[in-house]
Design a protein around this motif. Structure first.
Motif, short mmCIF file in Angstrom:
data_model
loop_
_atom_site.label_atom_id
_atom_site.label_comp_id
_atom_site.label_asym_id
_atom_site.label_seq_id
_atom_site.Cartn_x
_atom_site.Cartn_y
_atom_site.Cartn_z
N PHE A 202 -35.43 -40.14 14.38
CA PHE A 202 -35.04 -38.85 14.97
C PHE A 202 -34.41 -39.12 16.33
CE2 PHE A 202 -39.74 -39.12 15.79
CZ PHE A 202 -39.70 -39.29 17.16
N HIS A 203 -33.67 -38.13 16.80
CA HIS A 203 -33.02 -38.23 18.10
C HIS A 203 -33.77 -37.40 19.13
CE1 HIS A 203 -29.50 -39.49 15.63
NE2 HIS A 203 -29.30 -40.28 16.66
N GLU A 204 -33.68 -37.85 20.37
CA GLU A 204 -34.16 -37.06 21.50
C GLU A 204 -33.52 -35.66 21.38
OE1 GLU A 204 -32.92 -39.11 25.00
OE2 GLU A 204 -33.48 -37.49 26.34
N GLY A 205 -34.33 -34.62 21.51
CA GLY A 205 -33.79 -33.26 21.42
C GLY A 205 -33.89 -32.63 20.05
N ASP A 206 -34.18 -33.45 19.02
CA ASP A 206 -34.31 -32.88 17.67
C ASP A 206 -35.51 -31.94 17.60
OD1 ASP A 206 -32.18 -34.30 16.77
OD2 ASP A 206 -33.31 -35.67 15.47
N LEU B 172 -38.80 -46.54 21.11
CA LEU B 172 -38.68 -45.17 21.58
C LEU B 172 -37.86 -45.20 22.86
CD1 LEU B 172 -42.42 -44.13 21.08
CD2 LEU B 172 -40.50 -43.65 19.56
N GLY B 173 -36.71 -44.52 22.83
CA GLY B 173 -35.83 -44.61 23.99
C GLY B 173 -35.24 -43.28 24.40
N ARG B 174 -34.71 -43.28 25.60
CA ARG B 174 -34.01 -42.10 26.12
C ARG B 174 -32.65 -42.54 26.64
NH1 ARG B 174 -38.28 -38.02 28.61
NH2 ARG B 174 -36.40 -36.80 28.68
N SER B 175 -31.72 -41.59 26.59
CA SER B 175 -30.38 -41.90 27.13
C SER B 175 -30.22 -41.20 28.46
CB SER B 175 -29.29 -41.39 26.20
OG SER B 175 -29.55 -41.79 24.91
N GLY B 176 -29.64 -41.91 29.41
CA GLY B 176 -29.37 -41.32 30.71
C GLY B 176 -27.88 -40.99 30.83
N SER B 177 -27.50 -40.69 32.04
CA SER B 177 -26.08 -40.40 32.25
C SER B 177 -25.28 -41.69 32.06
CB SER B 177 -25.88 -39.84 33.66
OG SER B 177 -26.44 -40.73 34.58
N ALA B 178 -24.03 -41.55 31.81
CA ALA B 178 -23.10 -42.69 31.61
C ALA B 178 -23.55 -43.59 30.48
CB ALA B 178 -22.98 -43.50 32.92
N PRO C 69 -38.50 -29.86 21.70
CA PRO C 69 -37.70 -30.94 21.11
C PRO C 69 -38.34 -32.31 21.30
CG PRO C 69 -36.72 -30.16 23.16
CD PRO C 69 -37.87 -29.25 22.88
N ARG C 70 -37.95 -33.24 20.45
CA ARG C 70 -38.41 -34.62 20.57
C ARG C 70 -38.04 -35.18 21.93
NH1 ARG C 70 -42.31 -35.63 16.97
NH2 ARG C 70 -41.58 -35.65 14.82
N SER C 71 -39.00 -35.87 22.56
CA SER C 71 -38.76 -36.36 23.92
C SER C 71 -38.05 -37.71 23.94
CB SER C 71 -40.09 -36.46 24.67
OG SER C 71 -40.98 -37.29 23.98
N THR C 72 -37.98 -38.38 22.81
CA THR C 72 -37.29 -39.68 22.75
C THR C 72 -36.52 -39.79 21.43
OG1 THR C 72 -39.06 -40.86 21.58
CG2 THR C 72 -39.23 -40.81 23.97
N THR C 73 -35.69 -40.80 21.36
CA THR C 73 -35.08 -41.19 20.08
C THR C 73 -35.92 -42.32 19.51
OG1 THR C 73 -32.87 -40.57 20.82
CG2 THR C 73 -32.99 -42.19 19.05
N ALA C 74 -36.22 -42.24 18.21
CA ALA C 74 -37.01 -43.29 17.56
C ALA C 74 -36.12 -44.07 16.61
CB ALA C 74 -38.18 -42.68 16.81
N THR C 75 -36.03 -45.39 16.82
CA THR C 75 -35.13 -46.23 16.03
C THR C 75 -35.89 -47.44 15.52
OG1 THR C 75 -33.41 -45.64 17.63
CG2 THR C 75 -32.87 -47.42 16.11
#
Ligand code: CMP
Length: 268
Positions: free
Chosen positions: A82-86, A101-107, A132-138
């Motif tokens: 799942f993606h952060e925000g899902d 479990l990760g998050r994306s920042g600016s740039a 929403p999901r707080s992280t992306t899970a890959t």
């Protein structure tokens, strides 16, 4: 023999686990049922599920019943669960493989919050705090996960307080760790944080060998740097320095900690 390393205030304890065999009462028939529920397709080591906070305080009968309500999914390496925000609120337990479990920042910058292995859980925040999901899970490697639907879990939480206690324990531990990470960002230099991450990875994925603790983390250099929260160049420099001092040996997607004491001292 596989060995897991458990951190205690002043020492490392080696908890031996003989793959596929067990002489304790935990390996009785009911736990075998917990491992191999009909329809899940799982050939799961029962001890893996029992490690998950969800199951930690349940007796074998309840654990088997809870497991029977769970689904199983598999992911291939690199697949995003799942993606952060899902908007999605299932709970997951890692049975095999590794999930980041990760998050994306600016740039487009990425930050890894955690790499989870067998027996670890995630996805509980959206359950307790709908949002929403707080992280992306890959999937870092091919993975097998057990899944628990929101409504199913809610029934267990009201009927069996032990399940709620297990989940609260995980939330508390996560808050402690998050506080440590913030403090390390303020008070520790990058080599100190690298040393700490190596020890954390060893705790989860370490195997004792003759020459040290072999940690097959499966992460690229870029992912390691994202976990430390520093640039790849700075993290590589710290790793190369540790290797030059003879504390670690670097291998593709793994590291052997040759001198645990020195790495521990550097992490403090
Ligand atoms: P949720 O927000 O539902 O989905 C993403 C999950 O990542 C989240 O629940 C937690 O289970 C997990 N998670 C979020 N932050 C961290 C963290 N700092 N360390 C470990 N796991 C985390």
């Amino acid at each position: 023999m596989a060995a897991a390393y458990v951190r205690r205030p002043e020492c490392w304890l080696i908890v031996a686990r003989v793959a596929g065999t067990c002489s304790s009462s935990a390996c009785d028939g009911s736990l075998a049922a917990l491992a191999g529920d009909a329809g899940t397709g799982g050939n799961v080591d029962p001890e893996v599920l029992k490690k998950a906070p969800l199951f930690a305080r349940l007796d074998d009968e309840a654990a088997t019943a809870l497991s029977a309500t769970m689904g199983t999914i598999t992911l291939t390496k690199g697949e995003v669960l799942f993606h952060e925000g899902d908007a999605e609120d299932r709970l997951y337990v890692v049975v095999s493989g590794k999930i980041k479990l990760g998050r994306s920042g600016s740039a487009g910058r990425e930050n890894l919050l955690a790499v989870l292995g067998p027996g670890q859980m995630f996805g509980e925040l959206s359950l307790f705090d709908p949002g929403p999901r707080s992280t992306t899970a890959t999937a870092v490697t091919a993975c097998e996960l057990r899944t628990l639907e929101h409504d199913e879990l809610m029934g267990w939480l009201t009927g069996r307080p032990e399940v709620a206690q297990g989940l609260l324990g995980q939330l508390a531990a996560r808050l402690r760790r998050a506080n440590d990470v913030v403090a390390d960002m303020v008070f520790s230099d990058v080599p100190g944080r690298v040393a700490k991450q190596l020890l954390e990875l060893a705790q989860r994925f370490g195997d004792r060998r003759d020459d040290g603790v072999h940690v097959h983390h499966d992460l690229t250099q870029e992912e390691l740097a994202q976990l430390v929260g520093a640039s790849r160049e700075t993290v590589n420099k710290a790793l190369a320095d540790f290797a030059a001092r003879g504390w670690i040996r670097l291998e593709p997607r793994s590291v052997t900690i040759l001198d645990v004491d020195r790495v521990e001292r550097r992490a403090r």
